[in-house]
Write an enzyme that holds these catalytic residues in place. Structure first.
Site, PDB file in Angstrom:
ATOM      1  N   SER A 136       0.866  -1.184   0.000  1.00 19.38           N
ATOM      2  CA  SER A 136       0.000   0.000   0.000  1.00 19.38           C
ATOM      3  C   SER A 136       0.898   1.229   0.000  1.00 19.38           C
ATOM      4  CB  SER A 136      -0.858   0.008   1.271  1.00 19.38           C
ATOM      5  OG  SER A 136      -1.483   1.258   1.425  1.00 19.38           O
ATOM      6  N   TYR A 149      -2.175  -0.750   9.992  1.00 21.60           N
ATOM      7  CA  TYR A 149      -2.246  -1.047   8.552  1.00 21.60           C
ATOM      8  C   TYR A 149      -0.905  -0.744   7.894  1.00 21.60           C
ATOM      9  CZ  TYR A 149      -3.780  -0.752   3.683  1.00 21.60           C
ATOM     10  OH  TYR A 149      -3.909  -0.924   2.322  1.00 21.60           O
ATOM     11  N   LYS A 153       1.637  -3.467   6.296  1.00 27.10           N
ATOM     12  CA  LYS A 153       1.934  -3.420   4.855  1.00 27.10           C
ATOM     13  C   LYS A 153       3.431  -3.176   4.615  1.00 27.10           C
ATOM     14  CE  LYS A 153      -2.007  -4.115   2.676  1.00 27.10           C
ATOM     15  NZ  LYS A 153      -2.208  -5.301   1.817  1.00 27.10           N
ATOM     16  N   ILE A 182      -8.148   2.520  -4.203  1.00 28.07           N
ATOM     17  CA  ILE A 182      -8.653   1.756  -5.354  1.00 28.07           C
ATOM     18  C   ILE A 182     -10.163   2.000  -5.495  1.00 28.07           C
ATOM     19  CG2 ILE A 182      -8.809  -0.542  -6.387  1.00 28.07           C
ATOM     20  CD1 ILE A 182      -6.544  -1.423  -4.465  1.00 28.07           C
ATOM     21  N   THR A 184     -13.128   0.638  -5.517  1.00 30.23           N
ATOM     22  CA  THR A 184     -13.855  -0.602  -5.193  1.00 30.23           C
ATOM     23  C   THR A 184     -15.262  -0.251  -4.708  1.00 30.23           C
ATOM     24  OG1 THR A 184     -13.120  -0.558  -2.894  1.00 30.23           O
ATOM     25  CG2 THR A 184     -11.715  -1.760  -4.456  1.00 30.23           C
TER      26      THR A 184
HETATM   27  N1  LIG Z   1      -9.155  -0.760  -1.415  1.00 26.68           N
HETATM   28  C1  LIG Z   1      -8.163   0.116  -1.397  1.00 26.68           C
HETATM   29  O1  LIG Z   1      -8.351   1.335  -1.582  1.00 26.68           O
HETATM   30  C2  LIG Z   1      -6.761  -0.364  -1.165  1.00 26.68           C
HETATM   31  C3  LIG Z   1      -5.699   0.567  -1.142  1.00 26.68           C
HETATM   32  C4  LIG Z   1      -4.396   0.108  -0.978  1.00 26.68           C
HETATM   33  C5  LIG Z   1      -4.158  -1.252  -0.828  1.00 26.68           C
HETATM   34  N2  LIG Z   1      -5.219  -2.122  -0.842  1.00 26.68           N
HETATM   35  C6  LIG Z   1      -4.937  -3.534  -0.702  1.00 26.68           C
HETATM   36  O2  LIG Z   1      -5.467  -4.201  -1.842  1.00 26.68           O
HETATM   37  C7  LIG Z   1      -5.861  -5.530  -1.454  1.00 26.68           C
HETATM   38  C8  LIG Z   1      -7.301  -5.783  -1.879  1.00 26.68           C
HETATM   39  O3  LIG Z   1      -8.139  -4.842  -1.242  1.00 26.68           O
HETATM   40  P1  LIG Z   1      -9.714  -4.890  -1.464  1.00 26.68           P
HETATM   41  O4  LIG Z   1     -10.189  -3.501  -1.398  1.00 26.68           O
HETATM   42  O5  LIG Z   1     -10.041  -5.741  -2.626  1.00 26.68           O
HETATM   43  O6  LIG Z   1     -10.189  -5.640  -0.130  1.00 26.68           O
HETATM   44  P2  LIG Z   1     -11.528  -6.494   0.095  1.00 26.68           P
HETATM   45  O7  LIG Z   1     -12.581  -6.062  -0.860  1.00 26.68           O
HETATM   46  O8  LIG Z   1     -11.812  -6.433   1.556  1.00 26.68           O
HETATM   47  O9  LIG Z   1     -11.105  -7.954  -0.306  1.00 26.68           O
HETATM   48  C9  LIG Z   1     -10.278  -8.698   0.525  1.00 26.68           C
HETATM   49  C10 LIG Z   1     -10.351 -10.126   0.103  1.00 26.68           C
HETATM   50  O10 LIG Z   1      -9.548 -10.886   1.003  1.00 26.68           O
HETATM   51  C11 LIG Z   1     -10.268 -12.058   1.371  1.00 26.68           C
HETATM   52  N3  LIG Z   1      -9.834 -12.484   2.710  1.00 26.68           N
HETATM   53  C12 LIG Z   1      -9.742 -11.714   3.819  1.00 26.68           C
HETATM   54  N4  LIG Z   1      -9.288 -12.434   4.853  1.00 26.68           N
HETATM   55  C13 LIG Z   1      -9.089 -13.683   4.382  1.00 26.68           C
HETATM   56  C14 LIG Z   1      -8.612 -14.885   4.959  1.00 26.68           C
HETATM   57  N5  LIG Z   1      -8.234 -14.953   6.245  1.00 26.68           N
HETATM   58  N6  LIG Z   1      -8.555 -15.993   4.194  1.00 26.68           N
HETATM   59  C15 LIG Z   1      -8.951 -15.958   2.891  1.00 26.68           C
HETATM   60  N7  LIG Z   1      -9.382 -14.840   2.274  1.00 26.68           N
HETATM   61  C16 LIG Z   1      -9.443 -13.719   3.010  1.00 26.68           C
HETATM   62  C17 LIG Z   1     -11.705 -11.651   1.342  1.00 26.68           C
HETATM   63  O11 LIG Z   1     -12.459 -12.813   1.172  1.00 26.68           O
HETATM   64  P3  LIG Z   1     -13.875 -12.974   1.875  1.00 26.68           P
HETATM   65  O12 LIG Z   1     -14.644 -11.727   1.547  1.00 26.68           O
HETATM   66  O13 LIG Z   1     -14.422 -14.222   1.306  1.00 26.68           O
HETATM   67  O14 LIG Z   1     -13.590 -13.006   3.354  1.00 26.68           O
HETATM   68  C18 LIG Z   1     -11.742 -10.721   0.134  1.00 26.68           C
HETATM   69  O15 LIG Z   1     -11.917 -11.478  -1.043  1.00 26.68           O
HETATM   70  C19 LIG Z   1      -5.628  -5.619   0.055  1.00 26.68           C
HETATM   71  O16 LIG Z   1      -4.373  -6.184   0.305  1.00 26.68           O
HETATM   72  C20 LIG Z   1      -5.638  -4.160   0.483  1.00 26.68           C
HETATM   73  O17 LIG Z   1      -4.952  -3.921   1.679  1.00 26.68           O
HETATM   74  C21 LIG Z   1      -6.499  -1.721  -1.011  1.00 26.68           C
END
Ligand SMILES: NC(=O)c1ccc[n+]([C@@H]2O[C@H](COP(=O)([O-])OP(=O)(O)OC[C@H]3O[C@@H](n4cnc5c(N)ncnc54)[C@H](OP(=O)(O)O)[C@@H]3O)[C@@H](O)[C@H]2O)c1
Length: 231
Positions: A136, A149, A153, A182, A184
């Site tokens: 991140s 966080y 990271k 992102i 989302t």
């Molecule tokens: N969104 C942002 O703005 C942003 C910014 C910077 C970095 N990131 C990084 O980008 C990545 C994706 O983010 P995102 O927004 O897509 O997050 P998200 O929508 O919360 O998705 C996270 C995913 O991880 C899975 N997961 C969580 N805990 C788990 C576990 N113990 N075992 C198996 N699966 C697990 C969830 O599955 P289930 O739903 O089935 O539990 C979900 O599919 C993350 O690493 C996040 O830190 C995101």
């Protein structure tokens, strides 16, 4: 990635909704571990039935080492690991509970350790591998109220770079991407859509991730690539 076996964690999450279709379009065999069945259904509603049928879904908690080991041992090979799992929570450090601190490290850093450890074992046996993790912007430019966080990271970046050092002289690489915000569904819900044009599109991040996961990126090791959009 044609014919490659890709372990794509978080493939049903917000970022996964953009990354999974791109990985499928490149001809890979895809396995997605998941926890929530409704997220599998959400992905199903966004991709073609033919593409959906090509994904192997395995209910797996990636914080459970035995479950991770079983998941990875059951795969024919792990050519590519794309580890999207992670998430963030906010709070001032002096008010942050130790329970929440540990939960953030479990979600961001410990899942990364477990899937990298067991995927690497298979990759070393096979003499080939591409690992792409997700850090991140906060890993390199920490913000207030996000200490757990950002620290976890930063650990993901360090772990990925350590693996890159360990795998020099092999055909295994490890790199990480550093997204800002992102675009989302969860972020739209939490922050509205006023600034959405500045955010990184999942499909755009997918292109960077898939390049790092490709054979063409064989000489890139230990990179932490900023993918900030306009933020
Ligand atoms: N969104 C942002 O703005 C942003 C910014 C910077 C970095 N990131 C990084 O980008 C990545 C994706 O983010 P995102 O927004 O897509 O997050 P998200 O929508 O919360 O998705 C996270 C995913 O991880 C899975 N997961 C969580 N805990 C788990 C576990 N113990 N075992 C198996 N699966 C697990 C969830 O599955 P289930 O739903 O089935 O539990 C979900 O599919 C993350 O690493 C996040 O830190 C995101």
């Amino acid at each position: 990635m044609k014919g490659k076996h890709v372990l794509l964690t978080g493939g049903t999450g917000g970022l996964g909704l953009g990354v999974t279709p791109v990985v499928l379009s490149l001809g890979a065999e895809v396995t997605i571990p998941y926890i929530q069945a409704q997220e599998v259904e959400r992905l199903k509603s966004l991709i073609s039935p033919a593409d959906f049928a090509r994904i192997r879904f395995v209910a797996t908690n990636l914080n459970d080492e035995e479950a991770v080991e079983r998941l990875i041992n059951d795969l024919p090979r792990v050519d590519v690991l794309i580890h999207l799992v992670g998430g963030f929570a906010m709070g001032k450090t002096h008010e942050y509970s130790f329970e929440n601190w540990k939960r953030d490290f479990d979600l961001n850093l410990n899942t990364t350790f477990l899937v990298c450890k067991h995927s690497l074992r298979r990759m070393l046996e096979n003499g080939y591998g591409r690992i792409v993790t997700v850090g991140s912007k906060g890993a390199v430019q920490p913000s207030g109220q996000l200490a757990a966080y950002c620290a976890s990271k930063a650990g993901v970046v360090a772990l990925t770079q350590a693996i890159a050092e360990e795998t020099k002289d092999t055909n295994i690489t490890a790199n990480t991407v550093l997204p800002s915000v992102i675009d989302t569904p969860s972020n739209r819900e939490a922050m509205g859509t006023d600034n959405v044009d500045k955010w990184v599109k999942p499909e755009s991040l997918a292109q960077v991730i898939c390049f790092l996961a490709s054979e063409a990126a064989k000489d890139i090791r230990g990179a932490a690539i900023p993918v900030y959009g306009d933020i």
